[in-house]
Design a protein around this motif. Sequence first.
Motif, PDB file in Angstrom:
ATOM      1  N   VAL A   1      46.995  35.418  60.457  1.00  8.50           N
ATOM      2  CA  VAL A   1      45.650  35.588  60.150  1.00  8.50           C
ATOM      3  C   VAL A   1      44.996  34.434  60.049  1.00  8.50           C
ATOM      4  O   VAL A   1      45.219  33.359  59.643  1.00  8.50           O
ATOM      5  N   ARG A   2      43.543  34.632  60.608  1.00  5.58           N
ATOM      6  CA  ARG A   2      42.742  33.529  60.702  1.00  5.58           C
ATOM      7  C   ARG A   2      42.099  33.436  59.209  1.00  5.58           C
ATOM      8  O   ARG A   2      40.959  34.028  58.897  1.00  5.58           O
ATOM      9  N   TRP A   3      42.665  32.639  58.196  1.00  6.73           N
ATOM     10  CA  TRP A   3      42.207  32.446  57.036  1.00  6.73           C
ATOM     11  C   TRP A   3      41.228  31.313  57.077  1.00  6.73           C
ATOM     12  O   TRP A   3      41.293  30.511  57.635  1.00  6.73           O
TER      13      TRP A   3
ATOM     14  N   GLN B   1      39.177  38.833  49.991  1.00  8.07           N
ATOM     15  CA  GLN B   1      38.913  40.202  49.949  1.00  8.07           C
ATOM     16  C   GLN B   1      39.383  40.750  51.367  1.00  8.07           C
ATOM     17  O   GLN B   1      39.088  41.912  51.594  1.00  8.07           O
ATOM     18  N   LEU B   2      40.239  39.936  52.182  1.00  7.25           N
ATOM     19  CA  LEU B   2      40.585  40.555  53.279  1.00  7.25           C
ATOM     20  C   LEU B   2      41.904  41.675  53.221  1.00  7.25           C
ATOM     21  O   LEU B   2      42.502  41.364  52.091  1.00  7.25           O
ATOM     22  N   PHE B   3      41.860  42.627  53.811  1.00  6.69           N
ATOM     23  CA  PHE B   3      42.749  43.583  53.611  1.00  6.69           C
ATOM     24  C   PHE B   3      44.330  42.837  54.006  1.00  6.69           C
ATOM     25  O   PHE B   3      45.200  43.390  53.047  1.00  6.69           O
ATOM     26  N   GLU B   4      44.526  41.943  54.768  1.00  3.64           N
ATOM     27  CA  GLU B   4      45.637  41.342  54.977  1.00  3.64           C
ATOM     28  C   GLU B   4      46.266  40.418  53.656  1.00  3.64           C
ATOM     29  O   GLU B   4      47.389  40.054  53.804  1.00  3.64           O
ATOM     30  N   ALA B   5      45.344  40.302  52.941  1.00  3.02           N
ATOM     31  CA  ALA B   5      45.715  39.671  51.638  1.00  3.02           C
ATOM     32  C   ALA B   5      46.733  40.317  50.666  1.00  3.02           C
ATOM     33  O   ALA B   5      47.365  39.791  49.776  1.00  3.02           O
ATOM     34  N   TYR B   6      46.445  41.834  50.560  1.00  4.12           N
ATOM     35  CA  TYR B   6      47.103  42.472  49.689  1.00  4.12           C
ATOM     36  C   TYR B   6      48.657  42.308  49.563  1.00  4.12           C
ATOM     37  O   TYR B   6      49.262  42.042  48.397  1.00  4.12           O
ATOM     38  N   GLU B   7      49.290  42.624  50.580  1.00  4.68           N
ATOM     39  CA  GLU B   7      50.699  42.603  50.586  1.00  4.68           C
ATOM     40  C   GLU B   7      51.259  41.226  50.107  1.00  4.68           C
ATOM     41  O   GLU B   7      52.192  41.168  49.487  1.00  4.68           O
ATOM     42  N   PRO B   8      50.863  40.226  50.746  1.00  4.68           N
ATOM     43  CA  PRO B   8      51.344  38.877  50.599  1.00  4.68           C
ATOM     44  C   PRO B   8      50.975  38.332  48.965  1.00  4.68           C
ATOM     45  O   PRO B   8      51.799  37.820  48.340  1.00  4.68           O
TER      46      PRO B   8
ATOM     47  N   CYS C   1      32.666  42.993  39.379  1.00  7.08           N
ATOM     48  CA  CYS C   1      32.783  42.117  40.413  1.00  7.08           C
ATOM     49  C   CYS C   1      33.452  43.107  41.660  1.00  7.08           C
ATOM     50  O   CYS C   1      33.896  44.072  41.358  1.00  7.08           O
ATOM     51  N   THR C   2      33.240  42.587  42.843  1.00  6.89           N
ATOM     52  CA  THR C   2      34.152  42.941  44.262  1.00  6.89           C
ATOM     53  C   THR C   2      35.304  42.580  43.797  1.00  6.89           C
ATOM     54  O   THR C   2      35.829  41.695  43.648  1.00  6.89           O
TER      55      THR C   2
ATOM     56  N   ALA D   1      42.360  40.259  46.282  1.00 11.86           N
ATOM     57  CA  ALA D   1      43.483  40.692  46.512  1.00 11.86           C
ATOM     58  C   ALA D   1      44.440  40.804  45.236  1.00 11.86           C
ATOM     59  O   ALA D   1      45.031  41.854  44.863  1.00 11.86           O
ATOM     60  N   VAL D   2      44.162  40.084  44.074  1.00  9.70           N
ATOM     61  CA  VAL D   2      44.791  40.025  43.104  1.00  9.70           C
ATOM     62  C   VAL D   2      44.525  41.393  42.163  1.00  9.70           C
ATOM     63  O   VAL D   2      45.060  42.100  41.554  1.00  9.70           O
ATOM     64  N   HIS D   3      43.119  41.530  42.362  1.00  7.23           N
ATOM     65  CA  HIS D   3      42.600  43.101  41.586  1.00  7.23           C
ATOM     66  C   HIS D   3      43.328  44.098  42.265  1.00  7.23           C
ATOM     67  O   HIS D   3      43.727  45.252  41.370  1.00  7.23           O
ATOM     68  N   ALA D   4      43.429  44.218  43.584  1.00  2.00           N
ATOM     69  CA  ALA D   4      44.205  45.387  44.192  1.00  2.00           C
ATOM     70  C   ALA D   4      45.445  45.356  43.758  1.00  2.00           C
ATOM     71  O   ALA D   4      46.234  46.539  43.412  1.00  2.00           O
ATOM     72  N   VAL D   5      46.057  44.203  43.514  1.00  2.00           N
ATOM     73  CA  VAL D   5      47.518  44.229  43.194  1.00  2.00           C
ATOM     74  C   VAL D   5      47.961  44.826  41.810  1.00  2.00           C
ATOM     75  O   VAL D   5      48.452  45.537  41.434  1.00  2.00           O
ATOM     76  N   LEU D   6      46.984  44.428  40.862  1.00  4.39           N
ATOM     77  CA  LEU D   6      46.775  44.894  39.426  1.00  4.39           C
ATOM     78  C   LEU D   6      46.531  46.321  39.315  1.00  4.39           C
ATOM     79  O   LEU D   6      47.035  47.031  38.646  1.00  4.39           O
TER      80      LEU D   6
END
Length: 347
Positions: free
Chosen positions: A70-72, A148-155, A192-193, A196-201
């Motif tokens: 992914v282009r981070w 906030q990228l979708f691709e950040a959640y799983e990693p 806040c918006t 990725a770490v919010h989504a994992v929690l």
Amino acid sequence: MIAADTAQPFLEYETQWGLVTRLVGQSLPWWPRALRRSDVISQWSPGAPVTLAEVLPDEKETTLRQAATVRWPDDAAKTALVDLANSLRNQDIDSLDSEIRIFAEHGGSPHGDPLLIAARHRTDGYPLPRTHDRDLPAAGWRAIASSQLFEAYEPMEIGMHYAADLLPYGPRTEVRLRGPAAGRWGQQLTACTPTAVHAVLAGDAHDVTFYTDRTTGIPIVRKGSSRDGTWLFLAPLQLEDQGAQLESVILEDTVWVQTTDGRIHPGPCTPDDHLWWGPGGGDRPTEAAWVISQLMDDISTRVSLADHWHHAPAGLTKLLNQTRGSGTELPRAVLEHARTQQVDGTS
């Protein structure tokens, strides 16, 4: 040995490796777990040389390597992802080597019936390279955690398990919303918006709201209603509250630190430790005692818990080893007095 009839493979039974070896009159082949695949096993026949096969990447490694494409916004993120992927692969290879060594030396039966290692992994290119500069992957994981990228959640989910020491946060902590200390803390938080770490929690929870703590930068998720909900967060590694001092400690689901500037914070910790108090088995709350002692000297210190059972003041440990009701507040004077006490209670 677990065996099954080819005509009815769902019917399993146990037998002795040595017994089967004697019945067939030759050594039996054995495949290590990571190479126990049909494409590898089918290459074996009596007298065939040992098969050399690749260890296939597992789902975690595949996810990390795919995310690295992914282009981070920050190149350090790619470095962190590849570094962890290489680390996981190296660990798999080390485990495979250990498994082969153990079974080669101790397999078969106590009577000496042989066990034939039928497959080994390719060794070319191993171990895979690792990043020696710890700061670079740490910067990468900070970028992934705040993304906030979708691709950040799983990693991020993988990183929280296998690279926790590189994250800018401490351990996962959950406290009740209804507690007075937790309620006061909630008033300091900023909506806040989600990152990725919010989504994992948050996981698969539906009734959630996302926050950040401006003082420590930790991510927080509020789950459920004010009556039976919880705060779920990653504890801070330090309290950057310059100019303040520790005023008191509140014991309510976790250790809360109240400072002289009127603020309240969850106690800082390290990724692999926890803050515990109260009597229980052979455990003692030396982690909490040592953290509190360090904060009494410098509220903004990045706490260490190395050898906490040696460093924790005996008097503080004794104080925190007592049964206390939720919400108990221990003023600084009480903590200072306890810190000067010896194990027998004499100063």
